[in-house]
Enzyme design. Sequence first.
Site, mmCIF file in Angstrom:
data_model
loop_
_atom_site.group_PDB
_atom_site.id
_atom_site.type_symbol
_atom_site.label_atom_id
_atom_site.label_comp_id
_atom_site.label_asym_id
_atom_site.label_seq_id
_atom_site.Cartn_x
_atom_site.Cartn_y
_atom_site.Cartn_z
ATOM 1 N N HIS A 17 0.840 -1.201 0.000
ATOM 2 C CA HIS A 17 0.000 0.000 0.000
ATOM 3 C C HIS A 17 0.878 1.256 0.000
ATOM 4 C CE1 HIS A 17 -3.159 -2.588 2.288
ATOM 5 N NE2 HIS A 17 -3.594 -2.419 1.058
ATOM 6 N N LYS A 41 -15.435 -7.366 5.238
ATOM 7 C CA LYS A 41 -15.139 -8.331 6.320
ATOM 8 C C LYS A 41 -14.986 -7.587 7.646
ATOM 9 C CE LYS A 41 -12.131 -10.595 3.232
ATOM 10 N NZ LYS A 41 -10.727 -10.834 3.022
ATOM 11 N N ARG A 90 -1.573 -5.713 -8.330
ATOM 12 C CA ARG A 90 -0.460 -6.643 -8.086
ATOM 13 C C ARG A 90 -0.285 -7.594 -9.241
ATOM 14 N NH1 ARG A 90 -3.035 -8.226 -2.447
ATOM 15 N NH2 ARG A 90 -4.761 -8.086 -3.888
ATOM 16 N N SER A 128 -3.138 -7.732 2.863
ATOM 17 C CA SER A 128 -3.426 -7.556 4.292
ATOM 18 C C SER A 128 -3.914 -8.871 4.894
ATOM 19 C CB SER A 128 -4.508 -6.488 4.491
ATOM 20 O OG SER A 128 -4.057 -5.246 4.041
#
Length: 158
Positions: A17, A41, A90, A128
């Site tokens: 990030h 979530k 990514r 993460s």
Amino acid sequence: MIIAIVPGSFDPPTNGHLDVVERCAALFDEVVVGVVGNPSKVPLFTAKERVALLGECTAQWSNVRAVAFEGLLVDFAREIGATTVVKGLRAVTDFEFEIQMSQMNRHLSGDVVSLFVATKPEYGYLSSSLVKEVARLGGSVEGLVPDSVAAALKERLK
Ligand code: PNS
């Protein structure tokens, strides 16, 4: 003056990030790291905690600030006068969902342009979720997150 938003859950912020934020800090007048207050979530860290962690990790860039938001990203963008949303990619697997979200945002607001930044190859596997899993299972997260985030993970998961 161009204000860019780098939105995300940042639960927790990773070096991947921060790589994206650093690029944006060099490209835009102002960068707002938009921390979603109601991620899909249940988060490990509250929005306030994630904003505080990001504040620490981005302190070296004077044109970057972290702000929590709830609701639609395009509404938040309008509120703060941002015209650009930047997300890191990514791999091609990110692309599918990111393009879908950017097109939905374009449908919702023609004023916001989405841009994508390719992340550093060495962070291509970093997320993460994986960082949390590794930390939860007692593995080292050194080099994956800033030291302050590693310490916060240790404290939260002990
Ligand atoms: O770090 P993430 O989880 O990939 O970030 C996703 C995020 C926060 C950018 C996305 O869920 C989002 O924009 N949430 C705000 C709600 C919204 O605007 N949804 C409709 C647009 S697709």
